[in-house]
Design a protein around this motif. Sequence first.
Motif: not given
Length: 195
Positions: A58-63
Amino acid sequence: MEHVILLDDSGTATGLQDKSTVHTDSTPLHLAFSCYVFDRSGRFLASRRALSKKTWPGIWTNSVCGHPAQGEPLTDAVRRRAGFELGLELDELRLVLPAFRYRAELDGVVENEMCPVFSAVAAGDPAPHPDEVDDFRWLTWDEFRREANAPDSAFSPWCRLQIEQLTALGPEPAAWPEGDPALLPPAARQPSPVL
């Protein structure tokens, strides 16, 4: 079996480990990659890791992130994972941070990687695999940097560390210089077919 390539401190391959068992509270150093994907207008594609992921759910990250297979060139691995995770073909794939390395921990699970960083241009629109990516957003590079660097950032620790080094390359991602392949970990410069 999907595996990761284990490394010594010099970046030389020392063996393989089943990917499903490698990420624990004492994860060994291994080879990975990250890629920052942009569209033709220069917007950046941020992705949110699926909630079912073992590490950083659920963590936002790079592409896109991933691990090369034994004997697989890094550029092939980046293209393979972008296709699998995001349903994307990549154009203009370039190495930008050949020597990035980090260690991070969340909820008792450690990431410990030599993780060369690439940039690329999306050849179409994302169609994410639901087991890999819950959501995605197109952001300007400045919007992304502001969000990722905020005190209450929802972005991954490796992503925030990479932003520091990417920012040093210049304010315009399309103008980032190509990284020197000689600075890649040895295991990434000459993939070994047999360990």
